[in-house]
Design a protein around this motif. Structure first.
Motif, PDB file in Angstrom:
ATOM      1  N   VAL A  44      16.375   4.697   9.175  1.00  0.00           N
ATOM      2  CA  VAL A  44      16.066   4.554   7.751  1.00  0.00           C
ATOM      3  C   VAL A  44      15.484   3.172   7.502  1.00  0.00           C
ATOM      4  CG1 VAL A  44      17.049   4.480   5.438  1.00  0.00           C
ATOM      5  CG2 VAL A  44      17.810   6.221   7.052  1.00  0.00           C
ATOM      6  N   GLU A  45      16.093   2.148   8.079  1.00  0.00           N
ATOM      7  CA  GLU A  45      15.608   0.789   7.890  1.00  0.00           C
ATOM      8  C   GLU A  45      14.259   0.565   8.568  1.00  0.00           C
ATOM      9  OE1 GLU A  45      18.756  -1.552   9.460  1.00  0.00           O
ATOM     10  OE2 GLU A  45      20.056  -1.203   7.748  1.00  0.00           O
ATOM     11  N   ALA A  46      14.063   1.186   9.700  1.00  0.00           N
ATOM     12  CA  ALA A  46      12.821   0.990  10.450  1.00  0.00           C
ATOM     13  C   ALA A  46      11.609   1.559   9.722  1.00  0.00           C
ATOM     14  CB  ALA A  46      12.949   1.623  11.831  1.00  0.00           C
ATOM     15  N   SER A  47      11.842   2.455   8.805  1.00  0.00           N
ATOM     16  CA  SER A  47      10.718   3.031   8.069  1.00  0.00           C
ATOM     17  C   SER A  47       9.952   1.980   7.278  1.00  0.00           C
ATOM     18  CB  SER A  47      11.207   4.144   7.138  1.00  0.00           C
ATOM     19  OG  SER A  47      12.041   3.612   6.138  1.00  0.00           O
ATOM     20  N   THR A  48      10.613   0.887   6.948  1.00  0.00           N
ATOM     21  CA  THR A  48       9.928  -0.172   6.202  1.00  0.00           C
ATOM     22  C   THR A  48       8.855  -0.858   7.041  1.00  0.00           C
ATOM     23  OG1 THR A  48      11.640  -1.771   6.796  1.00  0.00           O
ATOM     24  CG2 THR A  48      11.905  -0.596   4.713  1.00  0.00           C
ATOM     25  N   ILE A  49       8.971  -0.799   8.351  1.00  0.00           N
ATOM     26  CA  ILE A  49       7.952  -1.403   9.217  1.00  0.00           C
ATOM     27  C   ILE A  49       6.630  -0.665   9.063  1.00  0.00           C
ATOM     28  CG2 ILE A  49       7.300  -1.795  11.628  1.00  0.00           C
ATOM     29  CD1 ILE A  49      10.238  -2.404  12.169  1.00  0.00           C
ATOM     30  N   LEU A  50       6.703   0.637   8.890  1.00  0.00           N
ATOM     31  CA  LEU A  50       5.487   1.432   8.726  1.00  0.00           C
ATOM     32  C   LEU A  50       5.025   1.482   7.273  1.00  0.00           C
ATOM     33  CD1 LEU A  50       6.537   4.318  11.109  1.00  0.00           C
ATOM     34  CD2 LEU A  50       4.915   2.501  11.595  1.00  0.00           C
ATOM     35  N   ALA A  51       5.697   0.740   6.404  1.00  0.00           N
ATOM     36  CA  ALA A  51       5.399   0.790   4.979  1.00  0.00           C
ATOM     37  C   ALA A  51       3.996   0.299   4.639  1.00  0.00           C
ATOM     38  CB  ALA A  51       6.417  -0.020   4.197  1.00  0.00           C
ATOM     39  N   GLU A  52       3.440  -0.581   5.463  1.00  0.00           N
ATOM     40  CA  GLU A  52       2.096  -1.092   5.161  1.00  0.00           C
ATOM     41  C   GLU A  52       1.035   0.000   5.230  1.00  0.00           C
ATOM     42  OE1 GLU A  52       0.263  -2.711   9.374  1.00  0.00           O
ATOM     43  OE2 GLU A  52       1.150  -4.157   7.989  1.00  0.00           O
ATOM     44  N   LYS A  53       1.345   1.087   5.897  1.00  0.00           N
ATOM     45  CA  LYS A  53       0.405   2.201   5.997  1.00  0.00           C
ATOM     46  C   LYS A  53       0.450   3.115   4.767  1.00  0.00           C
ATOM     47  CE  LYS A  53      -0.498   1.440  10.469  1.00  0.00           C
ATOM     48  NZ  LYS A  53      -1.705   0.843  10.898  1.00  0.00           N
ATOM     49  N   ALA A  54       1.475   2.952   3.937  1.00  0.00           N
ATOM     50  CA  ALA A  54       1.654   3.829   2.775  1.00  0.00           C
ATOM     51  C   ALA A  54       0.665   3.479   1.666  1.00  0.00           C
ATOM     52  CB  ALA A  54       3.075   3.718   2.250  1.00  0.00           C
ATOM     53  N   GLU A  55       0.368   4.484   0.847  1.00  0.00           N
ATOM     54  CA  GLU A  55      -0.543   4.278  -0.276  1.00  0.00           C
ATOM     55  C   GLU A  55       0.101   3.425  -1.367  1.00  0.00           C
ATOM     56  OE1 GLU A  55      -2.109   7.968  -1.725  1.00  0.00           O
ATOM     57  OE2 GLU A  55      -2.674   8.625   0.283  1.00  0.00           O
ATOM     58  N   SER A  56       1.415   3.548  -1.564  1.00  0.00           N
ATOM     59  CA  SER A  56       2.105   2.824  -2.631  1.00  0.00           C
ATOM     60  C   SER A  56       3.409   2.242  -2.102  1.00  0.00           C
ATOM     61  CB  SER A  56       2.394   3.767  -3.794  1.00  0.00           C
ATOM     62  OG  SER A  56       3.295   3.177  -4.699  1.00  0.00           O
ATOM     63  N   GLN A  57       3.585   0.940  -2.282  1.00  0.00           N
ATOM     64  CA  GLN A  57       4.818   0.283  -1.839  1.00  0.00           C
ATOM     65  C   GLN A  57       6.009   0.700  -2.700  1.00  0.00           C
ATOM     66  OE1 GLN A  57       4.902  -1.530   1.012  1.00  0.00           O
ATOM     67  NE2 GLN A  57       2.798  -0.820   1.150  1.00  0.00           N
ATOM     68  N   LYS A  58       5.745   1.076  -3.932  1.00  0.00           N
ATOM     69  CA  LYS A  58       6.807   1.522  -4.837  1.00  0.00           C
ATOM     70  C   LYS A  58       7.445   2.803  -4.300  1.00  0.00           C
ATOM     71  CE  LYS A  58       7.599   2.440  -9.727  1.00  0.00           C
ATOM     72  NZ  LYS A  58       6.985   2.602 -11.044  1.00  0.00           N
ATOM     73  N   ILE A  59       6.630   3.696  -3.785  1.00  0.00           N
ATOM     74  CA  ILE A  59       7.139   4.953  -3.230  1.00  0.00           C
ATOM     75  C   ILE A  59       7.982   4.678  -1.985  1.00  0.00           C
ATOM     76  CG2 ILE A  59       6.455   7.113  -2.114  1.00  0.00           C
ATOM     77  CD1 ILE A  59       4.020   7.149  -3.988  1.00  0.00           C
ATOM     78  N   VAL A  60       7.577   3.705  -1.182  1.00  0.00           N
ATOM     79  CA  VAL A  60       8.326   3.372   0.033  1.00  0.00           C
ATOM     80  C   VAL A  60       9.739   2.918  -0.325  1.00  0.00           C
ATOM     81  CG1 VAL A  60       8.456   1.799   2.004  1.00  0.00           C
ATOM     82  CG2 VAL A  60       6.270   2.807   1.368  1.00  0.00           C
ATOM     83  N   GLY A  61       9.865   2.071  -1.338  1.00  0.00           N
ATOM     84  CA  GLY A  61      11.183   1.603  -1.764  1.00  0.00           C
ATOM     85  C   GLY A  61      12.076   2.733  -2.228  1.00  0.00           C
ATOM     86  N   LYS A  62      11.526   3.612  -3.068  1.00  0.00           N
ATOM     87  CA  LYS A  62      12.302   4.752  -3.553  1.00  0.00           C
ATOM     88  C   LYS A  62      12.687   5.677  -2.401  1.00  0.00           C
ATOM     89  CE  LYS A  62      10.465   5.069  -8.251  1.00  0.00           C
ATOM     90  NZ  LYS A  62       9.687   5.882  -9.193  1.00  0.00           N
ATOM     91  N   ALA A  63      11.742   5.953  -1.520  1.00  0.00           N
ATOM     92  CA  ALA A  63      12.014   6.852  -0.394  1.00  0.00           C
ATOM     93  C   ALA A  63      13.087   6.282   0.521  1.00  0.00           C
ATOM     94  CB  ALA A  63      10.737   7.118   0.387  1.00  0.00           C
TER      95      ALA A  63
END
Length: 176
Positions: A11-30
């Motif tokens: 779950v924590e490691a998903s933040t490493i791939l967060a730069e590939k996401a379209e929206s950082q707000k969605i990454v935080g919620k997810a």
């Protein structure tokens, strides 16, 4: 407990791939939602298993959750559901850890910490050299598991990594 720790690391490691996401707000919620779902599932499984199956039977079971579901309303179909879920989970974990393992050297190379060979990407932005090198090293570690003497070393390194990660997550917020 070490296995559960590595599940939460996903779950924590998903933040490493967060730069590939379209929206950082969605990454935080997810991330928050997935952590809460994972925690709820673990607590529910623990509570249900302790109330449905004797501890001796759980200890001897190859797939404890399948045993729990087999002793409930679901019956034998529960074992099939759990084993199918395990296969899907393993496939998802494999894909995510392969991506994660290649992102770490890629990001470190972009920062100038590792050699620039890890920065090379293909036309869709996949760090190809980092992907090949990290997976090659992973395959070597899997070959190590063929030797029973080296399995002990591998287990010791796994325990050490688990302990270090636990310590790091406890003390990291307090470091300057």
């Amino acid at each position: 407990m070490g296995g559960i720790l590595w599940c939460f690391i996903g779950v924590e490691a998903s933040t490493i791939l967060a730069e590939k996401a379209e929206s950082q707000k969605i990454v935080g919620k997810a991330t928050v939602i997935s952590l809460l779902i994972t925690l709820t599932i673990y607590v529910a499984i623990s509570v249900v298993s302790m109330g449905v199956v004797p501890a001796e039977q759980l200890a001897q079971s190859g797939t404890p959750l399948a045993t729990v579901l087999g002793n409930t309303v679901i019956g034998d179909a529960g074992a099939v559901i759990v084993k199918t879920g395990i296969l899907i989970s393993l496939l998802g974990a494999l894909i995510s850890w392969v991506m994660l393992a290649s992102q770490l050297p890629y990001i470190a190379a972009k920062e100038g910490i590792l050699p620039k060979i890890f920065v090379k990407t293909n036309n869709i932005g996949v760090p190809t050299n980092a992907l090949f090198i990290t997976n090659g090293i992973s395959q070597l570690f899997l070959l190590v598991l063929l030797s029973s003497k080296l399995q002990n070393v591998y287990n010791m390194v796994l325990l050490l990594a688990t302990t270090l990660f636990s310590c790091l997550t406890c003390f990291l917020p307090y470091m300057p």
